[in-house]
Structures are given as C-alpha cells and as structure tokens.
Design a protein around this motif. Structure first.
Motif, mmCIF file in Angstrom:
data_model
loop_
_atom_site.group_PDB
_atom_site.id
_atom_site.type_symbol
_atom_site.label_atom_id
_atom_site.label_comp_id
_atom_site.label_asym_id
_atom_site.label_seq_id
_atom_site.Cartn_x
_atom_site.Cartn_y
_atom_site.Cartn_z
ATOM 1 N N GLY A 128 0.876 -1.184 -0.005
ATOM 2 C CA GLY A 128 0.040 -0.102 0.031
ATOM 3 C C GLY A 128 0.949 1.171 0.061
ATOM 4 O O GLY A 128 0.542 2.189 -0.634
ATOM 5 N N SER A 129 2.023 1.195 0.842
ATOM 6 C CA SER A 129 2.845 2.380 0.772
ATOM 7 C C SER A 129 3.585 2.565 -0.518
ATOM 8 O O SER A 129 3.664 3.524 -0.951
ATOM 9 N N VAL A 130 4.007 1.448 -1.142
ATOM 10 C CA VAL A 130 4.672 1.481 -2.426
ATOM 11 C C VAL A 130 3.809 2.029 -3.421
ATOM 12 O O VAL A 130 4.201 2.726 -4.139
ATOM 13 N N SER A 131 2.501 1.450 -3.524
ATOM 14 C CA SER A 131 1.489 2.221 -4.513
ATOM 15 C C SER A 131 1.254 3.473 -4.183
ATOM 16 O O SER A 131 1.080 4.415 -5.245
ATOM 17 N N ALA A 132 1.107 3.969 -3.027
ATOM 18 C CA ALA A 132 1.057 5.439 -2.869
ATOM 19 C C ALA A 132 2.157 6.165 -3.467
ATOM 20 O O ALA A 132 1.873 7.460 -4.047
ATOM 21 N N MET A 133 3.418 5.646 -3.430
ATOM 22 C CA MET A 133 4.658 6.341 -3.869
ATOM 23 C C MET A 133 4.296 6.215 -5.371
ATOM 24 O O MET A 133 4.535 7.243 -6.014
ATOM 25 N N VAL A 134 4.148 5.200 -5.851
ATOM 26 C CA VAL A 134 4.095 5.078 -7.491
ATOM 27 C C VAL A 134 3.050 5.974 -7.857
ATOM 28 O O VAL A 134 3.282 6.441 -9.003
ATOM 29 N N LEU A 135 1.876 6.040 -7.152
ATOM 30 C CA LEU A 135 0.688 6.949 -7.710
ATOM 31 C C LEU A 135 0.921 8.480 -7.433
ATOM 32 O O LEU A 135 0.060 9.161 -7.845
ATOM 33 N N GLY A 136 1.991 8.611 -6.655
ATOM 34 C CA GLY A 136 2.234 9.976 -6.337
ATOM 35 C C GLY A 136 1.280 10.639 -5.269
ATOM 36 O O GLY A 136 1.396 12.095 -5.138
ATOM 37 N N SER A 137 0.699 9.569 -4.571
ATOM 38 C CA SER A 137 -0.175 10.523 -3.427
ATOM 39 C C SER A 137 0.713 10.771 -2.345
ATOM 40 O O SER A 137 1.657 10.534 -1.977
#
Length: 137
Positions: A128-137
């Motif tokens: 979830g943390s990785v995806s937030a970074m990838v999505l730029g959140s």
C-alpha cells in the motif's frame, strides 16, 4: 488466465524461496517446477521473467522494502514475506506488465497461502505504501 498467471507466480516464489533457503539455482528450479506442473508457454515465460527480474534487481528491491518497511530489517523477514515483497515490488516498479491492484492482490494471496497468519496484512501494508508512492499520493 488469472489462474495460470497465479501458478506462474507460485513457481517463481518456490524457485526464489529455494534459492534463499538452500542456495539452489533459481532458474534451474523454475525449469524443474514447470516440468513438474506444465504451464502454457506465455505463463512459463512470465515465471522465468519474475525469477530473473527479482534476481537482477534484488538490491534495488531490498532497498525499497527497507524504505517502505523501515521497522522490519529485510534480513529478518520470513523468507516467504521477503520473496513475495520482492516479486510484487518488481512487478509494480520495474516489470510494468500488470495493473498495480493486480500485483498487490496476487501478492496478498500468495502471502495468505504460503506465509504466516499475519503475512498478508504485512504484505498489503508495505505494498500500500509502495503504491501510494508510485501513484504520487
């Protein structure tokens, strides 16, 4: 098709686990596992891509695990959790062939099947943390 790709991920997980646990050559292990449980050619190629991708990018993948799970030293993670995270982070950040949510869902399912009771929650939280970074959140 999802079932076949999950089988490919399981083979990649097993081959990479054997490498970490017993030092077996992961490419040979993947080939052996595919021979035991044949996959369609595209799924077999996907399994080999995951194995090779994790091997070639292991330092970067471990750096990402350290970044997104700083309280959990990579070396002390269970072999299953570490391998599932490496595979998923490879798929999310480097492989780029599957949607983000699919990579996370598949990793959580692998953690549920092969990990400890809390593995799926841990894997989901890190990804979830990785995806937030990838999505730029």
């Amino acid at each position: 098709m999802t079932g076949v790709r999950r089988k490919a991920r399981i083979i990649a997980l097993q081959a990479l686990y054997e490498f970490d646990c017993a030092g077996h050559d992961p490419v040979s292990s993947a080939a052996r596992l595919i021979g035991e449980k044949p996959l369609p050619e595209d799924a077999a190629l996907f399994a080999h891509e995951l194995v090779n991708g994790v091997l070639e990018n292991r330092e970067e993948l471990d750096a990402q695990i350290r970044r997104f799970a700083p309280s959990f030293p990579v070396e002390q993670l269970s072999l299953v959790d570490r391998t599932v995270l490496r595979m998923a982070i490879y798929e999310i950040m480097i492989g780029g062939k599957v949607p983000l949510k699919v990579a996370i869902n598949e990793a959580v399912e692998l953690a549920k099947t092969f990990g400890h009771e809390s593995s799926s929650k841990f894997v989901n939280g890190v990804l979830g943390s990785v995806s937030a970074m990838v999505l730029g959140s």
